[in-house]
Write an enzyme that holds these catalytic residues in place. Structure first.
Site, PDB file in Angstrom:
ATOM      1  N   MET A  30     -63.283 -11.146 -16.568  1.00  0.00           N
ATOM      2  CA  MET A  30     -62.309 -11.727 -15.649  1.00  0.00           C
ATOM      3  C   MET A  30     -62.936 -11.999 -14.289  1.00  0.00           C
ATOM      4  O   MET A  30     -62.234 -12.213 -13.296  1.00  0.00           O
ATOM      5  CB  MET A  30     -61.079 -10.823 -15.506  1.00  0.00           C
ATOM      6  CG  MET A  30     -60.248 -10.729 -16.766  1.00  0.00           C
ATOM      7  SD  MET A  30     -58.507 -10.312 -16.459  1.00  0.00           S
ATOM      8  CE  MET A  30     -58.664  -8.756 -15.595  1.00  0.00           C
ATOM      9  N   GLY A  31     -64.279 -11.978 -14.238  1.00  0.00           N
ATOM     10  CA  GLY A  31     -64.952 -12.270 -12.987  1.00  0.00           C
ATOM     11  C   GLY A  31     -64.999 -11.072 -12.058  1.00  0.00           C
ATOM     12  O   GLY A  31     -64.816  -9.931 -12.477  1.00  0.00           O
ATOM     13  N   LEU A  33     -67.695  -9.873 -10.730  1.00  0.00           N
ATOM     14  CA  LEU A  33     -68.672  -9.166 -11.543  1.00  0.00           C
ATOM     15  C   LEU A  33     -69.410  -8.079 -10.764  1.00  0.00           C
ATOM     16  O   LEU A  33     -69.692  -8.210  -9.580  1.00  0.00           O
ATOM     17  CB  LEU A  33     -69.682 -10.162 -12.115  1.00  0.00           C
ATOM     18  CG  LEU A  33     -69.090 -11.319 -12.934  1.00  0.00           C
ATOM     19  CD1 LEU A  33     -70.204 -12.207 -13.459  1.00  0.00           C
ATOM     20  CD2 LEU A  33     -68.222 -10.801 -14.080  1.00  0.00           C
ATOM     21  N   HIS A  37     -71.047  -5.458 -15.685  1.00  0.00           N
ATOM     22  CA  HIS A  37     -70.978  -6.746 -16.375  1.00  0.00           C
ATOM     23  C   HIS A  37     -72.376  -7.299 -16.635  1.00  0.00           C
ATOM     24  O   HIS A  37     -72.658  -7.833 -17.713  1.00  0.00           O
ATOM     25  CB  HIS A  37     -70.198  -7.768 -15.532  1.00  0.00           C
ATOM     26  CG  HIS A  37     -68.756  -7.449 -15.347  1.00  0.00           C
ATOM     27  ND1 HIS A  37     -68.235  -7.117 -14.130  1.00  0.00           N
ATOM     28  CD2 HIS A  37     -67.719  -7.425 -16.221  1.00  0.00           C
ATOM     29  CE1 HIS A  37     -66.930  -6.903 -14.242  1.00  0.00           C
ATOM     30  NE2 HIS A  37     -66.598  -7.077 -15.503  1.00  0.00           N
ATOM     31  N   GLN A  61     -52.184 -10.569 -19.699  1.00  0.00           N
ATOM     32  CA  GLN A  61     -52.409  -9.129 -19.788  1.00  0.00           C
ATOM     33  C   GLN A  61     -51.971  -8.371 -18.544  1.00  0.00           C
ATOM     34  O   GLN A  61     -52.125  -7.153 -18.464  1.00  0.00           O
ATOM     35  CB  GLN A  61     -53.872  -8.823 -20.089  1.00  0.00           C
ATOM     36  CG  GLN A  61     -54.859  -9.119 -18.981  1.00  0.00           C
ATOM     37  CD  GLN A  61     -56.296  -9.001 -19.445  1.00  0.00           C
ATOM     38  OE1 GLN A  61     -56.780  -9.818 -20.231  1.00  0.00           O
ATOM     39  NE2 GLN A  61     -56.988  -7.972 -18.980  1.00  0.00           N
ATOM     40  N   LYS A 151     -66.213   1.687 -21.086  1.00  0.00           N
ATOM     41  CA  LYS A 151     -65.248   2.257 -20.129  1.00  0.00           C
ATOM     42  C   LYS A 151     -63.824   1.982 -20.585  1.00  0.00           C
ATOM     43  O   LYS A 151     -62.947   2.830 -20.475  1.00  0.00           O
ATOM     44  CB  LYS A 151     -65.467   1.682 -18.724  1.00  0.00           C
ATOM     45  CG  LYS A 151     -64.451   2.185 -17.700  1.00  0.00           C
ATOM     46  CD  LYS A 151     -64.718   1.635 -16.320  1.00  0.00           C
ATOM     47  CE  LYS A 151     -64.374   0.152 -16.233  1.00  0.00           C
ATOM     48  NZ  LYS A 151     -62.896  -0.057 -16.249  1.00  0.00           N
ATOM     49  N   ASP A 152     -63.579   0.777 -21.091  1.00  0.00           N
ATOM     50  CA  ASP A 152     -62.275   0.425 -21.651  1.00  0.00           C
ATOM     51  C   ASP A 152     -62.280   0.773 -23.139  1.00  0.00           C
ATOM     52  O   ASP A 152     -62.280  -0.105 -24.007  1.00  0.00           O
ATOM     53  CB  ASP A 152     -61.992  -1.065 -21.447  1.00  0.00           C
ATOM     54  CG  ASP A 152     -61.909  -1.428 -19.978  1.00  0.00           C
ATOM     55  OD1 ASP A 152     -61.298  -0.665 -19.219  1.00  0.00           O
ATOM     56  OD2 ASP A 152     -62.454  -2.476 -19.592  1.00  0.00           O
ATOM     57  N   VAL A 178     -71.516   1.989 -17.220  1.00  0.00           N
ATOM     58  CA  VAL A 178     -72.446   2.065 -16.096  1.00  0.00           C
ATOM     59  C   VAL A 178     -71.731   2.765 -14.945  1.00  0.00           C
ATOM     60  O   VAL A 178     -70.580   2.449 -14.630  1.00  0.00           O
ATOM     61  CB  VAL A 178     -72.924   0.665 -15.666  1.00  0.00           C
ATOM     62  CG1 VAL A 178     -73.863   0.762 -14.466  1.00  0.00           C
ATOM     63  CG2 VAL A 178     -73.612  -0.036 -16.833  1.00  0.00           C
ATOM     64  N   LEU A 186     -68.200   2.087 -12.908  1.00  0.00           N
ATOM     65  CA  LEU A 186     -68.088   0.810 -12.218  1.00  0.00           C
ATOM     66  C   LEU A 186     -66.868   0.048 -12.738  1.00  0.00           C
ATOM     67  O   LEU A 186     -66.612  -0.015 -13.931  1.00  0.00           O
ATOM     68  CB  LEU A 186     -69.344  -0.026 -12.429  1.00  0.00           C
ATOM     69  CG  LEU A 186     -70.636   0.511 -11.816  1.00  0.00           C
ATOM     70  CD1 LEU A 186     -71.751  -0.519 -11.965  1.00  0.00           C
ATOM     71  CD2 LEU A 186     -70.449   0.868 -10.353  1.00  0.00           C
TER      72      LEU A 186
END
Length: 287
Positions: A30-31, A33, A37, A61, A151-152, A178, A186
Protein backbone atom coordinates in the site's frame (compact mmCIF):
# COMPACT_ATOMS: atom_id res chain seq x y z
CA UNK A 1 12.17 0.73 -13.39
CA UNK A 2 9.00 1.36 -15.39
CA UNK A 3 5.74 2.52 -13.80
CA UNK A 4 2.36 1.54 -15.26
CA UNK A 5 -1.18 2.18 -14.08
CA UNK A 6 -3.34 0.09 -16.43
CA UNK A 7 -3.89 -3.65 -16.60
CA UNK A 8 -3.17 -3.62 -20.33
CA UNK A 9 0.28 -2.08 -19.87
CA UNK A 10 1.03 -4.41 -16.97
CA UNK A 11 0.09 -7.53 -18.92
CA UNK A 12 1.98 -6.39 -22.00
CA UNK A 13 5.21 -6.22 -20.03
CA UNK A 14 4.56 -9.47 -18.16
CA UNK A 15 3.79 -11.25 -21.45
CA UNK A 16 7.12 -10.08 -22.86
CA UNK A 17 8.95 -11.55 -19.88
CA UNK A 18 6.96 -14.76 -20.12
CA UNK A 19 7.96 -15.13 -23.78
CA UNK A 20 11.55 -15.27 -22.58
CA UNK A 21 10.71 -17.93 -19.97
CA UNK A 22 11.46 -15.53 -17.12
CA UNK A 23 10.20 -16.26 -13.62
CA UNK A 24 8.10 -13.44 -12.14
CA UNK A 25 7.75 -12.44 -8.49
CA UNK A 26 5.14 -10.07 -7.08
CA UNK A 27 5.18 -7.84 -3.98
CA UNK A 28 1.83 -6.14 -3.29
CA UNK A 29 1.99 -3.05 -1.03
CA UNK A 30 0.00 0.00 0.00
CA UNK A 31 3.03 2.24 -0.38
CA UNK A 32 4.70 4.41 2.28
CA UNK A 33 7.52 1.91 1.94
CA UNK A 34 10.06 1.05 4.62
CA UNK A 35 13.02 -1.31 4.90
CA UNK A 36 10.70 -4.27 5.47
CA UNK A 37 9.06 -3.76 2.09
CA UNK A 38 12.44 -3.42 0.41
CA UNK A 39 13.52 -6.71 1.99
CA UNK A 40 10.56 -8.37 0.24
CA UNK A 41 11.81 -7.01 -3.08
CA UNK A 42 15.34 -8.20 -2.37
CA UNK A 43 14.06 -11.69 -1.57
CA UNK A 44 11.94 -11.61 -4.72
CA UNK A 45 14.96 -10.77 -6.84
CA UNK A 46 16.81 -13.74 -5.34
CA UNK A 47 14.04 -16.14 -6.34
CA UNK A 48 12.85 -14.79 -9.69
CA UNK A 49 14.12 -13.10 -12.84
CA UNK A 50 11.68 -10.19 -12.55
CA UNK A 51 9.93 -8.40 -9.71
CA UNK A 52 6.64 -6.53 -9.98
CA UNK A 53 5.61 -4.28 -7.07
CA UNK A 54 2.15 -2.79 -6.71
CA UNK A 55 1.18 0.28 -4.71
CA UNK A 56 -2.53 0.53 -4.07
CA UNK A 57 -4.20 1.91 -0.94
CA UNK A 58 -7.15 -0.45 -0.87
CA UNK A 59 -10.36 1.22 0.34
CA UNK A 60 -12.11 -2.12 0.80
CA UNK A 61 -9.90 -3.20 3.70
CA UNK A 62 -10.42 -0.04 5.76
CA UNK A 63 -13.35 0.02 8.16
CA UNK A 64 -15.56 2.88 9.28
CA UNK A 65 -13.49 5.46 11.14
CA UNK A 66 -10.14 3.95 10.12
CA UNK A 67 -7.32 5.85 8.47
CA UNK A 68 -7.99 5.39 4.74
CA UNK A 69 -8.14 9.13 4.10
CA UNK A 70 -5.02 9.92 6.10
CA UNK A 71 -2.95 6.86 5.15
CA UNK A 72 0.39 8.25 3.88
CA UNK A 73 0.73 8.44 0.09
CA UNK A 74 4.44 8.83 -0.75
CA UNK A 75 4.66 7.69 -4.36
CA UNK A 76 7.75 9.62 -5.47
CA UNK A 77 9.79 8.53 -2.44
CA UNK A 78 8.51 4.97 -2.87
CA UNK A 79 9.56 4.94 -6.52
CA UNK A 80 13.09 5.99 -5.59
CA UNK A 81 13.32 3.29 -2.92
CA UNK A 82 12.12 0.58 -5.30
CA UNK A 83 14.62 1.66 -7.95
CA UNK A 84 17.40 1.34 -5.38
CA UNK A 85 16.63 -2.37 -4.90
CA UNK A 86 16.17 -3.10 -8.62
CA UNK A 87 12.43 -3.65 -8.81
CA UNK A 88 11.54 -4.11 -12.49
CA UNK A 89 8.00 -2.77 -12.69
CA UNK A 90 5.78 -0.65 -10.45
CA UNK A 91 2.03 -1.04 -10.87
CA UNK A 92 0.00 1.90 -9.49
CA UNK A 93 -3.63 1.37 -10.51
CA UNK A 94 -6.28 3.94 -9.60
CA UNK A 95 -9.37 2.76 -7.70
CA UNK A 96 -11.50 2.68 -10.86
CA UNK A 97 -9.10 0.21 -12.48
CA UNK A 98 -9.18 -2.15 -9.49
CA UNK A 99 -12.90 -1.76 -8.76
CA UNK A 100 -14.63 -0.81 -12.06
CA UNK A 101 -18.17 -1.25 -10.69
CA UNK A 102 -17.30 0.58 -7.48
CA UNK A 103 -16.42 -0.83 -4.08
CA UNK A 104 -19.98 -1.61 -3.02
CA UNK A 105 -20.80 -3.57 -6.20
CA UNK A 106 -17.52 -5.47 -6.32
CA UNK A 107 -17.55 -9.29 -6.24
CA UNK A 108 -15.89 -10.28 -2.98
CA UNK A 109 -13.59 -13.07 -1.83
CA UNK A 110 -13.94 -14.50 1.67
CA UNK A 111 -11.81 -17.08 3.48
CA UNK A 112 -14.10 -18.58 6.13
CA UNK A 113 -12.78 -19.33 9.60
CA UNK A 114 -9.50 -17.46 9.32
CA UNK A 115 -11.06 -14.11 8.40
CA UNK A 116 -13.39 -13.48 11.32
CA UNK A 117 -11.09 -14.05 14.30
CA UNK A 118 -8.39 -11.89 15.93
CA UNK A 119 -7.86 -8.87 13.63
CA UNK A 120 -10.91 -9.96 11.64
CA UNK A 121 -13.05 -9.78 14.78
CA UNK A 122 -12.07 -6.23 15.69
CA UNK A 123 -11.87 -5.03 12.07
CA UNK A 124 -15.06 -6.41 10.52
CA UNK A 125 -14.69 -7.03 6.77
CA UNK A 126 -10.96 -6.28 6.77
CA UNK A 127 -9.81 -9.64 5.47
CA UNK A 128 -12.57 -9.76 2.87
CA UNK A 129 -11.09 -6.54 1.54
CA UNK A 130 -7.57 -7.94 1.67
CA UNK A 131 -8.48 -11.26 0.02
CA UNK A 132 -10.53 -9.53 -2.67
CA UNK A 133 -7.84 -7.06 -3.73
CA UNK A 134 -5.01 -9.61 -3.60
CA UNK A 135 -7.09 -12.07 -5.62
CA UNK A 136 -7.60 -9.39 -8.27
CA UNK A 137 -3.93 -8.42 -8.22
CA UNK A 138 -2.88 -12.07 -8.60
CA UNK A 139 -5.08 -12.28 -11.69
CA UNK A 140 -3.72 -9.02 -13.08
CA UNK A 141 -0.03 -9.81 -12.54
CA UNK A 142 -0.17 -13.63 -12.88
CA UNK A 143 3.12 -14.15 -11.01
CA UNK A 144 4.96 -17.35 -10.19
CA UNK A 145 5.41 -16.32 -6.58
CA UNK A 146 4.19 -13.59 -4.24
CA UNK A 147 5.93 -12.39 -1.10
CA UNK A 148 4.40 -11.06 2.12
CA UNK A 149 5.86 -10.10 5.49
CA UNK A 150 5.30 -12.45 8.42
CA UNK A 151 4.47 -9.49 10.69
CA UNK A 152 0.92 -9.79 9.32
CA UNK A 153 0.79 -13.48 10.26
CA UNK A 154 -2.99 -13.83 10.03
CA UNK A 155 -3.05 -12.06 6.67
CA UNK A 156 -0.37 -14.43 5.36
CA UNK A 157 -2.47 -17.43 6.41
CA UNK A 158 -5.61 -15.97 4.82
CA UNK A 159 -3.83 -15.39 1.52
CA UNK A 160 -2.19 -18.80 1.47
CA UNK A 161 -5.58 -20.43 2.02
CA UNK A 162 -7.16 -18.27 -0.66
CA UNK A 163 -4.45 -19.12 -3.19
CA UNK A 164 -4.83 -22.83 -2.46
CA UNK A 165 -8.63 -22.86 -2.47
CA UNK A 166 -8.88 -20.84 -5.70
CA UNK A 167 -6.16 -22.90 -7.43
CA UNK A 168 -3.78 -20.04 -8.18
CA UNK A 169 -0.65 -21.48 -9.86
CA UNK A 170 1.73 -19.58 -7.62
CA UNK A 171 3.65 -19.89 -4.36
CA UNK A 172 2.87 -17.56 -1.46
CA UNK A 173 6.08 -16.93 0.47
CA UNK A 174 6.37 -15.45 3.95
CA UNK A 175 9.41 -13.31 4.75
CA UNK A 176 10.58 -12.84 8.39
CA UNK A 177 9.67 -9.60 10.11
CA UNK A 178 12.23 -6.81 9.86
CA UNK A 179 12.73 -5.01 13.17
CA UNK A 180 14.35 -1.92 14.60
CA UNK A 181 17.32 -2.50 16.91
CA UNK A 182 15.01 -2.33 19.93
CA UNK A 183 12.72 -5.02 18.52
CA UNK A 184 9.86 -2.89 17.18
CA UNK A 185 8.49 -4.45 14.00
CA UNK A 186 8.74 -2.11 11.03
CA UNK A 187 5.33 -0.83 9.94
CA UNK A 188 4.02 2.02 7.84
CA UNK A 189 1.87 3.00 10.83
CA UNK A 190 4.88 3.48 13.12
CA UNK A 191 4.94 7.00 11.73
CA UNK A 192 1.81 7.73 13.78
CA UNK A 193 3.79 7.28 17.03
CA UNK A 194 4.83 10.37 18.96
CA UNK A 195 8.44 10.47 20.24
CA UNK A 196 7.23 9.37 23.68
CA UNK A 197 5.12 6.55 22.25
CA UNK A 198 8.08 5.42 20.17
CA UNK A 199 10.03 4.82 23.38
CA UNK A 200 7.12 2.75 24.74
CA UNK A 201 6.47 0.75 21.56
CA UNK A 202 9.19 -1.94 22.00
CA UNK A 203 7.24 -3.26 25.01
CA UNK A 204 5.03 -5.13 22.55
CA UNK A 205 7.96 -7.19 21.25
CA UNK A 206 9.36 -7.59 24.77
CA UNK A 207 6.03 -8.99 25.97
CA UNK A 208 5.92 -11.45 23.10
CA UNK A 209 9.44 -12.58 23.94
CA UNK A 210 8.65 -13.02 27.64
CA UNK A 211 5.62 -15.14 26.76
CA UNK A 212 7.67 -17.21 24.34
CA UNK A 213 10.32 -17.77 27.00
CA UNK A 214 7.65 -18.94 29.45
CA UNK A 215 6.26 -21.40 26.89
CA UNK A 216 9.72 -22.73 26.09
CA UNK A 217 10.30 -23.19 29.84
CA UNK A 218 7.26 -25.43 30.11
CA UNK A 219 4.38 -23.16 31.12
CA UNK A 220 1.10 -24.26 29.53
CA UNK A 221 -1.51 -22.16 31.33
CA UNK A 222 -2.37 -20.12 28.24
CA UNK A 223 -5.07 -18.08 29.93
CA UNK A 224 -2.65 -16.99 32.63
CA UNK A 225 0.06 -16.17 30.10
CA UNK A 226 -2.34 -14.05 28.07
CA UNK A 227 -3.69 -12.25 31.16
CA UNK A 228 -0.19 -11.37 32.38
CA UNK A 229 0.84 -10.19 28.93
CA UNK A 230 -2.15 -7.88 28.57
CA UNK A 231 -1.53 -6.51 32.06
CA UNK A 232 2.08 -5.79 31.10
CA UNK A 233 0.98 -3.99 27.93
CA UNK A 234 -1.49 -1.83 29.83
CA UNK A 235 1.26 -0.90 32.29
CA UNK A 236 3.42 0.12 29.32
CA UNK A 237 0.72 2.48 28.02
CA UNK A 238 -0.98 0.25 25.42
CA UNK A 239 -4.67 -0.46 24.93
CA UNK A 240 -4.60 -4.16 24.00
CA UNK A 241 -6.95 -5.42 21.33
CA UNK A 242 -5.87 -9.02 21.83
CA UNK A 243 -2.93 -11.07 23.02
CA UNK A 244 -3.26 -14.77 22.39
CA UNK A 245 -1.44 -18.05 21.94
CA UNK A 246 -2.64 -20.12 18.97
CA UNK A 247 -1.67 -23.08 16.83
CA UNK A 248 0.56 -21.85 14.03
CA UNK A 249 -1.02 -24.19 11.49
CA UNK A 250 -4.61 -22.90 11.67
CA UNK A 251 -4.83 -20.26 14.44
CA UNK A 252 -6.95 -22.63 16.51
CA UNK A 253 -6.71 -22.71 20.30
CA UNK A 254 -3.83 -24.93 21.39
CA UNK A 255 -4.53 -28.34 22.85
CA UNK A 256 -2.44 -30.77 24.83
CA UNK A 257 0.44 -32.01 22.70
CA UNK A 258 0.45 -29.05 20.28
CA UNK A 259 4.03 -27.85 19.83
CA UNK A 260 4.03 -25.48 16.86
CA UNK A 261 2.49 -22.32 18.29
CA UNK A 262 2.34 -18.63 17.47
CA UNK A 263 1.83 -15.76 19.89
CA UNK A 264 -0.15 -12.94 18.29
CA UNK A 265 -0.83 -9.45 19.55
CA UNK A 266 -2.57 -6.27 18.48
CA UNK A 267 -2.61 -3.17 20.63
CA UNK A 268 -3.20 0.56 20.32
CA UNK A 269 -0.54 3.04 21.33
CA UNK A 270 -1.91 6.52 20.83
CA UNK A 271 -3.51 6.57 17.36
CA UNK A 272 -1.35 3.69 16.07
CA UNK A 273 -2.64 0.14 16.06
CA UNK A 274 0.43 -2.09 16.22
CA UNK A 275 0.46 -5.81 15.46
CA UNK A 276 3.23 -8.35 15.97
CA UNK A 277 3.76 -12.05 16.53
CA UNK A 278 6.33 -14.63 17.50
CA UNK A 279 6.40 -18.33 16.73
CA UNK A 280 7.33 -20.89 19.36
CA UNK A 281 8.15 -24.51 18.58
CA UNK A 282 7.85 -26.16 21.98
CA UNK A 283 10.29 -28.80 23.18
CA UNK A 284 9.06 -32.26 24.02
CA UNK A 285 8.23 -32.51 27.70
CA UNK A 286 9.87 -35.31 29.64
CA UNK A 287 7.52 -37.99 30.92
Amino acid sequence: METVSTIESLRRQVAAWRSGNERIAFVPTMGNLHVGHLELVKRAREQADRCVVSIFVNPMQFGEGEDFGSYPRTLEADREKLSSVDADLLFTPPVEVVYPPGKTEQTRVEVPGLSDILCGSSRAGHFVGVATVVCKLFNMVQPDLALFGEKDFQQLMVLRRMATDLCFPLEVIGVPTVREKDGLALSSRNGYLTPQERTQAPALYETLKLTSDALMSGERDYDSLEFRAQKRLVAAGFRPDYFTVRRAADLGLPEAGDRNLVILAAAYLGKARLIDNMTAFLPLMEA
